[in-house]
Design a protein around this motif. Structure first.
Motif, mmCIF file in Angstrom:
data_model
loop_
_atom_site.group_PDB
_atom_site.id
_atom_site.type_symbol
_atom_site.label_atom_id
_atom_site.label_comp_id
_atom_site.label_asym_id
_atom_site.label_seq_id
_atom_site.Cartn_x
_atom_site.Cartn_y
_atom_site.Cartn_z
ATOM 1 N N LYS A 22 0.854 -1.187 0.000
ATOM 2 C CA LYS A 22 0.000 0.000 0.000
ATOM 3 C C LYS A 22 0.891 1.238 0.000
ATOM 4 O O LYS A 22 1.926 1.265 0.664
ATOM 5 C CB LYS A 22 -0.903 0.039 1.245
ATOM 6 N N GLU A 23 0.481 2.246 -0.706
ATOM 7 C CA GLU A 23 1.259 3.479 -0.732
ATOM 8 C C GLU A 23 1.273 4.133 0.646
ATOM 9 O O GLU A 23 2.245 4.788 1.026
ATOM 10 C CB GLU A 23 0.690 4.442 -1.768
ATOM 11 N N SER A 24 0.211 3.940 1.408
ATOM 12 C CA SER A 24 0.171 4.493 2.764
ATOM 13 C C SER A 24 1.263 3.869 3.632
ATOM 14 O O SER A 24 1.906 4.558 4.428
ATOM 15 C CB SER A 24 -1.201 4.248 3.399
ATOM 16 N N LEU A 25 1.482 2.560 3.482
ATOM 17 C CA LEU A 25 2.525 1.889 4.255
ATOM 18 C C LEU A 25 3.907 2.332 3.800
ATOM 19 O O LEU A 25 4.819 2.488 4.620
ATOM 20 C CB LEU A 25 2.380 0.372 4.127
ATOM 21 N N SER A 26 4.060 2.545 2.497
ATOM 22 C CA SER A 26 5.348 3.044 1.990
ATOM 23 C C SER A 26 5.641 4.425 2.549
ATOM 24 O O SER A 26 6.791 4.733 2.914
ATOM 25 C CB SER A 26 5.321 3.081 0.456
ATOM 26 N N PHE A 27 4.607 5.272 2.631
ATOM 27 C CA PHE A 27 4.777 6.609 3.209
ATOM 28 C C PHE A 27 5.232 6.501 4.663
ATOM 29 O O PHE A 27 6.155 7.208 5.101
ATOM 30 C CB PHE A 27 3.458 7.381 3.129
ATOM 31 N N MET A 28 4.600 5.615 5.422
ATOM 32 C CA MET A 28 4.947 5.447 6.827
ATOM 33 C C MET A 28 6.385 4.962 6.985
ATOM 34 O O MET A 28 7.128 5.437 7.858
ATOM 35 C CB MET A 28 3.964 4.478 7.496
ATOM 36 N N LYS A 29 6.800 4.027 6.133
ATOM 37 C CA LYS A 29 8.165 3.502 6.226
ATOM 38 C C LYS A 29 9.200 4.582 5.882
ATOM 39 O O LYS A 29 10.266 4.660 6.513
ATOM 40 C CB LYS A 29 8.314 2.284 5.315
ATOM 41 N N ARG A 30 8.887 5.405 4.895
ATOM 42 C CA ARG A 30 9.818 6.491 4.555
ATOM 43 C C ARG A 30 9.971 7.445 5.742
ATOM 44 O O ARG A 30 11.077 7.907 6.039
ATOM 45 C CB ARG A 30 9.313 7.254 3.319
ATOM 46 N N ARG A 31 8.865 7.720 6.399
ATOM 47 C CA ARG A 31 8.917 8.622 7.557
ATOM 48 C C ARG A 31 9.717 7.992 8.703
ATOM 49 O O ARG A 31 10.519 8.663 9.361
ATOM 50 C CB ARG A 31 7.498 8.962 8.020
ATOM 51 N N ILE A 32 9.506 6.721 8.950
ATOM 52 C CA ILE A 32 10.226 6.031 10.027
ATOM 53 C C ILE A 32 11.732 6.080 9.771
ATOM 54 O O ILE A 32 12.533 6.355 10.672
ATOM 55 C CB ILE A 32 9.733 4.577 10.162
ATOM 56 N N ARG A 33 12.132 5.806 8.512
ATOM 57 C CA ARG A 33 13.565 5.845 8.184
ATOM 58 C C ARG A 33 14.131 7.249 8.357
ATOM 59 O O ARG A 33 15.235 7.433 8.893
ATOM 60 C CB ARG A 33 13.777 5.385 6.737
ATOM 61 N N ARG A 34 13.377 8.258 7.899
ATOM 62 C CA ARG A 34 13.885 9.621 7.912
ATOM 63 C C ARG A 34 14.102 10.133 9.336
ATOM 64 O O ARG A 34 15.045 10.886 9.608
ATOM 65 C CB ARG A 34 12.909 10.535 7.169
ATOM 66 N N LEU A 35 13.247 9.705 10.277
ATOM 67 C CA LEU A 35 13.333 10.208 11.647
ATOM 68 C C LEU A 35 14.061 9.260 12.587
ATOM 69 O O LEU A 35 14.135 9.521 13.801
ATOM 70 C CB LEU A 35 11.921 10.468 12.188
ATOM 71 N N ALA A 36 14.591 8.158 12.065
ATOM 72 C CA ALA A 36 15.179 7.122 12.924
ATOM 73 C C ALA A 36 16.262 7.678 13.845
ATOM 74 O O ALA A 36 16.291 7.379 15.050
ATOM 75 C CB ALA A 36 15.743 5.997 12.068
ATOM 76 N N VAL A 57 -9.769 4.568 1.906
ATOM 77 C CA VAL A 57 -9.789 5.655 0.915
ATOM 78 C C VAL A 57 -8.508 6.472 0.970
ATOM 79 O O VAL A 57 -8.276 7.329 0.110
ATOM 80 C CB VAL A 57 -11.008 6.582 1.156
ATOM 81 N N PHE A 58 -7.654 6.229 1.978
ATOM 82 C CA PHE A 58 -6.454 7.049 2.162
ATOM 83 C C PHE A 58 -5.317 6.625 1.241
ATOM 84 O O PHE A 58 -4.647 7.471 0.649
ATOM 85 C CB PHE A 58 -5.998 6.994 3.624
ATOM 86 N N SER A 59 -5.061 5.322 1.154
ATOM 87 C CA SER A 59 -3.894 4.849 0.407
ATOM 88 C C SER A 59 -3.853 5.344 -1.036
ATOM 89 O O SER A 59 -2.801 5.796 -1.500
ATOM 90 C CB SER A 59 -3.825 3.317 0.450
ATOM 91 N N PRO A 60 -4.962 5.275 -1.803
ATOM 92 C CA PRO A 60 -4.899 5.732 -3.200
ATOM 93 C C PRO A 60 -4.622 7.225 -3.345
ATOM 94 O O PRO A 60 -4.243 7.684 -4.425
ATOM 95 C CB PRO A 60 -6.294 5.378 -3.741
#
Length: 792
Positions: free
Chosen positions: A245-259, A297-300
């Motif tokens: 899901k694009e929503s999960l990809s967004f969350m993972k990018r944020r987690i990496r960026r703030l790690a 409805v969020f992911s798309p």
């Protein structure tokens, strides 16, 4: 090999249920009719009796021609069908099913060979006595087995006043047990015995059954406590978040960026706690709004300018839980939820297959509804472990199902009868709930220096990624025209092929930007300007953290569920005074300027002021990684909604002693807790309590804030006594107790002191022109409104 009629008869007799006495006689008779028919009509003979045969095993060997063997095969096949139908009938227990009996009778009619009906009827005349004898033998055998097992009357409904619903639940099971396959999964087969076993051992509506020969129920020993250790490796967390899901990809990018920021913050908190013991918890995070079953409805829309605030918060929640050292599982589908919880197969009517395997469950309203549908009665049993992430808050009047229904507070949300602090908000706007929050990125010294050197004094960025937020109205045209006279206006509005027509031509639109590019844009801009929507998102805090001044509209009148379509149906009566009330109230000038955008002169003056001043990047401590870790740590280690509270006031407390619980602070009408007289287990600790009264028409939220304090609902049970009124100087003509979310309160008109009956209705929110409310306030840590000074 085709079974003989005797084999089938023997099996049928063994399978025939005790409760079907007339039916059993009938079936035995049919078997003997078939035997006599074969013996007299086709010259069959009995074989010699074998030592291993049972008294009911009859073996027929037919040595006729092809026709006789065909008839035998037909009878045997049909009896086998009857036997299978008997299996199904036996599972009906004591229930009567006339339709199936008629169906069986019809099947028997069809097996009679043409022309032989009269002969069978004649033979039947001699079979009555034999059938009676068979029935007597069966009864003696069954009676022996029952006596052996001690099972006489075992399936009668027990009469026990401690289980008043047992009879009605038995009736329900008899009528509806086939409505959900989960009952069969637990061994229910349609018999009263299986119903009783289920209702006493799986559910808890009937008493334990003594004839189950159960030893004492084994005491489940609590698992040994484990200490939580701060974690710096996010690899395992990223795997848990998953893909697809694009929503999960967004969350993972944020987690990496703030790690790196999370790890640094954990180190500082660890030093602050001085290696204090922290229990390691098993935690399930079920993000209901991202499941396909909720519509997702969020992911798309992640890459199309859709709202990201919820995903920002969930990414920060799972990271904080992981970094704090807890055992975290993440679910974004019903299949994962079922697997983690142990949901039995079926439609969700039955409890979980075992004990709840988690100490805490973080979810949202969508996830809560899904758990209600799939956990059965287990949700009621385990709901104290649930924490609901709730952006806009849920007030007690909406949470209490009965009260909400009777008094017009019922909405599509709310009404879950949870403790108010089990709801966790994005901003600290509802003290009745717990403040969860999220984090904004912190700047290092190099980044601060870059901002200082590169700020563009006449550059503004508009808050709004979706073109619909730019739809031009006359008011919007006015202030955009004024802003354009002084500043270069930038936008980040999503578009695919051509410029959105809603965005004016003088706006430089960058399109939807990745987070890092948006950060660079904000670090150059002087102003971040809101159009009035979206409400209470994370973007203004990110802009302020990057050195922008947030300019936002003030709402006149304030918006709420009573006058605004967006808030209508939300479980809160909170009045929203501006686009971002937290920024207005907790940050304020010079970082936040809130004005009436409809007033051209005021707007023009605000722009002039903004161009004259310079501000440093600012981020409230509670929105840093350390602030969120500190807050969440305190909740996990101290909030407990499962253990029964110690009764208050203590038994046999005298009125004189109760009056001494409160002492007046010097030169003030505020009362404090007399900790030297009595200590009582509480979190927050009672040393933080400050008791005061509201003005008429004022809520406890407002009354506490007016004194620089925060309303604390956990303290209500300590002030819900008549002695609190006396300590505050009220003369009670009458003392009454009532279910009302405004109580405890004093009626100035009638001199009535009203106490609260239901603890779920203790509420900081709400006001009445006829009442002065008793308000339990507390202090708070600098930059951390959720925690009192002694809460760590």
């Amino acid at each position: 090999m085709t079974p003989t009629v005797g084999d089938l008869l023997s099996t049928m007799v063994r399978r025939c249920p005790v409760t079907f006495k007339p039916f059993r006689i009938f079936v035995v008779g049919v078997g003997f009719f078939s035997l006599c028919f074969l013996m007299t009509s086709f010259g069959g003979r009995f074989s010699a009796k074998r030592p291993g045969d049972s008294p009911f095993t009859v073996r027929a060997e037919v040595l006729g021609g092809q026709e006789s063997r065909g008839v035998l095969r037909k009878i045997s096949d049909t009896l086998e069908v009857i036997m299978k139908r008997m299996d199904a009938l036996s599972k009906l227990g004591n229930a009567t099913d006339n339709h199936r009996l008629e169906e069986l009778s019809s099947a028997l009619d069809r097996i009679q060979p043409v022309g032989l009906v009269e002969r069978i009827q004649a033979i039947a005349q001699n079979m009555s006595d034999m059938a009676v004898r068979v029935e007597q033998i069966l009864q003696r055998s069954i009676a022996t087995n029952r006596a052996k097992d001690g099972a006489f009357g075992q399936c009668e409904i027990p009469k026990d006043p401690r289980y008043p619903d047992c009879t009605s639940k038995m009736d329900w099971m008899r009528a509806r047990w086939t409505s959900d396959p989960c009952y069969a999964f637990y061994g229910v087969d349609g018999s009263d015995c299986s119903f009783l076993i289920y209702l006493s051992e799986v559910e808890w509506f009937c008493p334990p059954l003594v004839w189950r020969n159960q030893t004492t129920t084994p005491t489940v020993k609590p698992l040994a406590r484990k200490q939580a250790v701060f974690q710096s490796d996010i690899g395992a967390l990223l795997e848990q978040v998953g893909t697809g899901k694009e929503s999960l990809s967004f969350m993972k990018r944020r987690i990496r960026r703030l790690a790196a920021q999370w790890v640094s913050a954990a180190r500082r908190l660890d030093e602050k706690l001085r290696n204090r013991w922290r229990d390691k918890k098993k935690i399930l995070v079920h993000i209901g709004f991202l499941t396909e079953e909720s519509g997702d409805v969020f992911s798309p829309k992640v890459l199309k300018g859709g709202p990201l605030g919820e995903m920002v918060q969930w990414a920060d929640i799972v990271t904080a839980l992981h970094v704090l050292g807890h055992n975290v599982k993440i679910s974004v589908s019903l299949k994962e939820l079922h697997g983690f919880l142990g949901v039995p197969p079926g439609r969700g009517s039955c409890p979980l297959t075992g004990a709840l395997p988690f100490d805490l469950i973080y979810t949202d309203y969508h996830g809560l509804q899904q758990m209600k549908q799939h956990m059965g009665l287990s949700l009621r049993k385990h709901k104290c472990h649930i924490r609901v992430i709730d952006t806009f808050g849920t007030e007690p009047a909406y949470n209490h199902e009965e009260y909400a229904t009777l008094h017009g507070y019922r909405t599509n949300w709310g009404y879950w009868n949870l403790h108010g602090q089990q709801y966790m908000t994005m901003f600290p706007h509802t003290p009745d709930n717990s403040f969860m929050g999220f984090v904004a990125e912190e700047l290092n010294e190099t980044e601060r220096l870059y901002i200082q050197r590169n700020k563009v004094n006449n550059m503004a960025v508009v808050y709004g990624k979706d073109a619909s937020m730019w739809k031009v109205s006359k008011d919007k045209e006015k202030f955009l025209a004024v802003l354009n006279r002084y500043m270069e206006i930038h936008g980040t509005v999503y578009y695919e092929t051509q410029r959105p027509p809603e965005v004016p031509a003088f706006v430089k639109n960058h399109g939807l930007l990745p987070q890092q590019e948006l950060q660079q844009l904000l670090r150059k801009a002087k102003v971040f300007i809101g159009f009035g929507f979206p409400y209470e998102g994370p973007a203004p805090l990110e802009a302020i953290a990057n050195g922008c001044i947030f300019l936002q509209p003030k709402f006149k009148p304030a918006r709420s569920s009573l006058n605004n379509e967006f808030f209508r149906g939300k479980p809160t009566s909170r009045k929203v005074s501006s686009q971002h009330p937290y920024a207005e109230q907790y940050i304020g000038k010079p970082h936040v300027i809130t004005i009436d955008f409809n007033n051209s002169a005021e707007f023009d003056a605000a722009i002039h002021d903004i161009m004259k001043i310079n501000v440093e990047p600012f981020l409230p401590y509670e929105y840093t990684c350390e602030g969120m870790l500190e807050r969440l740590h305190a909740y996990i280690q101290n909030q407990d909604f499962c253990s029964p509270e110690v009764p208050f006031p203590p038994v046999n407390s005298s009125e004189a002693l109760l009056e001494r619980f409160f002492i007046r602070e010097p030169n003030s009408r505020i009362l404090s807790w007399a900790s030297s007289i009595i200590s009582f287990p509480s979190w927050p600790p009672l040393t933080a309590l400050r008791l005061l009264t509201s003005l008429q028409g004022q809520s406890c939220v407002e009354a506490c804030q007016s004194k620089g304090l925060t309303c604390e609902p956990a303290f209500y049970r300590f002030i819900n006594i008549k002695e609190a009124f006396k300590a505050l100087g009220f003369q009670c003509e009458v003392v009454e107790s009532e279910m009302n979310h405004l109580f405890p309160a004093f009626s100035t008109e009638h001199g009535e002191c009203s106490l609260q009956v239901d603890p779920l209705l203790f509420s900081c929110a709400g006001s009445s022109a006829k009442h002065q409310r008793l308000c339990p306030c507390r202090d708070h840590r600098d930059g951390q409104v959720a925690l009192c000074k002694e809460c760590l």
